[in-house]
Design a protein around this motif. Structure first.
Motif, PDB file in Angstrom:
ATOM      1  N   THR A 279      -4.385  13.300  -3.755  1.00  0.00           N
ATOM      2  CA  THR A 279      -3.558  14.290  -3.054  1.00  0.00           C
ATOM      3  C   THR A 279      -2.170  14.329  -3.678  1.00  0.00           C
TER       4      THR A 279
ATOM      5  N   GLU B 243      -1.117   2.741  -2.798  1.00  0.00           N
ATOM      6  CA  GLU B 243      -1.888   3.965  -2.611  1.00  0.00           C
ATOM      7  C   GLU B 243      -1.034   5.188  -2.322  1.00  0.00           C
ATOM      8  N   VAL B 244       0.148   4.994  -1.741  1.00  0.00           N
ATOM      9  CA  VAL B 244       0.997   6.127  -1.348  1.00  0.00           C
ATOM     10  C   VAL B 244       2.399   5.903  -1.904  1.00  0.00           C
TER      11      VAL B 244
ATOM     12  N   GLU C 161       0.805  -1.205   0.000  1.00  0.00           N
ATOM     13  CA  GLU C 161       0.000   0.000   0.000  1.00  0.00           C
ATOM     14  C   GLU C 161       0.847   1.267   0.000  1.00  0.00           C
ATOM     15  N   ARG C 162       2.066   1.182   0.553  1.00  0.00           N
ATOM     16  CA  ARG C 162       2.899   2.388   0.663  1.00  0.00           C
ATOM     17  C   ARG C 162       4.350   2.048   0.293  1.00  0.00           C
TER      18      ARG C 162
ATOM     19  N   ASP D 115      -3.489   8.781   7.695  1.00  0.00           N
ATOM     20  CA  ASP D 115      -4.016   8.832   6.332  1.00  0.00           C
ATOM     21  C   ASP D 115      -2.969   9.344   5.357  1.00  0.00           C
ATOM     22  N   ASP D 116      -2.150  10.308   5.824  1.00  0.00           N
ATOM     23  CA  ASP D 116      -1.139  10.928   4.973  1.00  0.00           C
ATOM     24  C   ASP D 116       0.138  11.095   5.782  1.00  0.00           C
TER      25      ASP D 116
ATOM     26  N   LEU E 267      -3.180   4.443  -7.016  1.00  0.00           N
ATOM     27  CA  LEU E 267      -2.449   5.451  -6.240  1.00  0.00           C
ATOM     28  C   LEU E 267      -3.352   6.628  -5.879  1.00  0.00           C
ATOM     29  N   LYS E 268      -3.304   7.003  -4.576  1.00  0.00           N
ATOM     30  CA  LYS E 268      -4.119   8.110  -4.070  1.00  0.00           C
ATOM     31  C   LYS E 268      -3.280   9.303  -3.631  1.00  0.00           C
ATOM     32  N   ILE E 269      -2.056   9.049  -3.133  1.00  0.00           N
ATOM     33  CA  ILE E 269      -1.200  10.121  -2.599  1.00  0.00           C
ATOM     34  C   ILE E 269       0.180  10.016  -3.234  1.00  0.00           C
TER      35      ILE E 269
ATOM     36  N   LEU F  24       7.805   4.186   0.242  1.00  0.00           N
ATOM     37  CA  LEU F  24       8.255   5.489   0.732  1.00  0.00           C
ATOM     38  C   LEU F  24       9.776   5.579   0.734  1.00  0.00           C
TER      39      LEU F  24
ATOM     40  N   TRP G  42       6.334  14.685   7.809  1.00  0.00           N
ATOM     41  CA  TRP G  42       7.169  13.674   7.188  1.00  0.00           C
ATOM     42  C   TRP G  42       8.354  13.320   8.082  1.00  0.00           C
TER      43      TRP G  42
END
Length: 516
Positions: free
Chosen positions: A399, A335-336, A313-314, A506-507, A369-371, A316, A495
């Motif tokens: 976003t 998603e991120v 999901e992420r 969520d973010d 992907l959302k963010i 980073l 961050w």
């Protein structure tokens, strides 16, 4: 952390790390590492139990976790005197509590205090022995002069308890010249079903091998390792981590085949982080059916490849100064994504390298992907022009975080009408709701991009700017864009490594100011 080397250098051993740091001007390799390790420790999860205040007049240094019978008798007498001297009715009300509550009390005590309860009575000794053990070297004393007793105390503590061991946190000890105690410690942890282990070596020197017994700690649910040379795995002795859900490898030398074998034998792994890794491993290759969060924090991989990660999901990054491709082959639930540095990262999706102006096919899209967080130097023509193409790769993006890189040079192209002729894409037409700017945007490509987003963003609702000054948290404004009236606001920075691992956020890149 200093960069691992100039472009083209390959660092695969701690000896090369030491040589590289010593070749630099300024502090020695040892001084640099001594500065890096506290930073690494600061990234770790919080201690199980806060470290107690140490009274210089206390007898902590004389306390033994494996007292003899005579010692125990003396301790019982001392404790009985303390109880009878206490104000009140003189009754021992604590010992009347049910076993489950007493076990909970012991479980919350620092290790020395928990060990002392065994001297109170046979019942308390039974309670201590039957309570899953928590060990933190912060409770045992630390520092250069106390390394030997701390290493011994750790080993004796684990050996004395019948198990199971719920958690062990070791971040203050150098195991150099104490290899036997280290091997005994890790073997006992494996035998006593340790569930949560944070094991760091305090160099100097570097190149401390991690005992092979770490590979048979089959009850681990969470594992963080720091400043170790990882053991070799073989088909005859593969790692055995059937229940491991969270894994962090910090400043460790792990060969590619060891890392891939490790991940292959973690069928429940959900969170993976690699921090300040050098060129071993040289690549981060993700092929896991369970992995949800992957974090590359200041490492020096040649490439990051999401090969087959159906649950991811992420993804980073906190980058260093090394150029590398980021390849996404299969990640249907991603998603991120971020922070994607357009100077250092070359994005490849579905086998196609994403370049400015290219036709983006369905194969090169990540519809989940959302963010997205992007670091961009708007003064660089290549980076600025890549942004509209990136947006086409993520048609359902909600976003967008823009992190401008300051530049003293002017825009490298003179025709800023580039943004005036950009057409909308699917995410701008239907999905992009929030744009968040981390930093200032000078007139030119930066401001041109924001005007483009506001003009073409038919679903855009909010334009926010990251600000650490709490005085600005109440700022609210509005602007007019292609979707009508937009809210303009300030948000707080968030961050960090901790935020990257926290799936409840969520973010991970910013936070809305709490309303007074």
């Amino acid at each position: 952390m200093d960069a691992a080397g100039e472009e083209g250098d390959v660092i695969t051993t701690y000896e090369q790390v030491q040589h590289f740091f010593n070749s630099m001007e300024g502090p020695s390799a040892q001084e640099r590492i001594d500065g890096i390790v506290p930073y690494l420790v600061s990234l770790l999860p919080a201690p199980y139990v806060p470290a107690p205040e140490v009274d210089s007049d206390s007898d902590d240094g004389r306390f033994s976790l494996t007292s003899s019978d005579s010692d125990a008798s003396d301790a019982v007498a001392v404790q009985e005197d303390a109880f009878t001297a206490a104000p009140g009715d003189g009754e021992d009300h604590i010992s009347r509590l049910p076993d489950t509550l007493l076990a909970d009390i012991i479980h919350r005590l620092p290790i020395k205090d928990a060990g002392r309860t065994a001297a109170l009575s046979t019942r308390w000794h039974r309670m201590w022995s039957g309570t899953p053990l928590l060990v933190d070297d912060a409770h045992l004393g630390a520092g250069e002069t106390s390394n030997i007793p701390v290493v011994r105390a750790l080993s004796r503590c684990i050996a004395a308890h019948p198990g199971p061991v719920r958690g062990v946190r070791v971040t203050r000890v150098s195991f150099y010249s104490h290899e036997y105690a280290l091997r005994r410690l890790v073997a006992d942890l494996a035998d006593k079903d340790v569930q949560d282990l944070i094991l760091f070596n305090r160099p100097w020197p570097l190149d401390m091998p991690l005992p092979d017994d770490i590979l048979r700690c089959a009850s681990l649910v969470r594992l963080y390792l720091g400043v170790w040379k990882f053991p070799e795995t073989t088909a005859a002795h593969p790692p055995a981590f059937p229940d491991l859900r969270e894994l962090g490898l910090f400043h460790s030398i792990v060969r590619n085949q060891e890392l891939e074998a490790l991940l292959a034998h973690c069928p429940k792994l959900e969170v993976l982080s690699l921090v300040m890794s050098y060129h071993e491993p040289s690549r981060l290759r993700l092929s896991s059916g369970s992995l949800k969060i992957a974090v590359d924090w200041m490492s020096s991989f040649d490439e990051v490849v999401v090969e087959d990660a159906p649950s991811l999901e992420r993804l980073l990054f906190q980058g260093m100064f090394k150029r590398r491709p980021v390849k996404i082959v299969r990640a249907p639930r991603l998603e991120v994504l971020g922070v994607l540095d357009l100077d250092l990262h070359t994005l490849e999706i579905g086998g196609a390298v994403i370049n400015a102006g290219m036709n983006v096919s369905a194969r090169s899209m990540v519809p989940s992907l959302k963010i997205l967080a992007v670091k961009v130097n708007f003064a660089c023509n290549r980076e600025a022009k890549l942004l509209p193409t990136l947006l086409k790769c993520f048609p359902h993006l909600k976003t967008l975080h823009i992190m401008p890189v300051p530049s003293i040079s002017p825009d490298s192209i003179h025709d800023l009408r580039f943004w005036e002729h950009r057409a909308a894409c699917e995410c701008l037409e239907s999905h992009l709701e929030t744009v968040i700017v981390h930093g200032s945007l000078a007139e030119g490509h930066g401001a041109g991009f924001i005007r483009y987003i506001m003009r073409e963003g038919k679903a855009l609702k909010t334009l926010s700017f990251v600000c650490s000054d709490e005085k600005a948290k109440g700022f609210r404004g509005s602007a007019v864009g292609g979707s009508g009236e937009l809210a303009v606001s300030m948000v707080a920075p968030r961050w960090s490594f901790e935020a990257a691992l926290d799936s409840s956020l969520d973010d991970p890149f910013c936070a809305v100011w709490a309303q007074a």
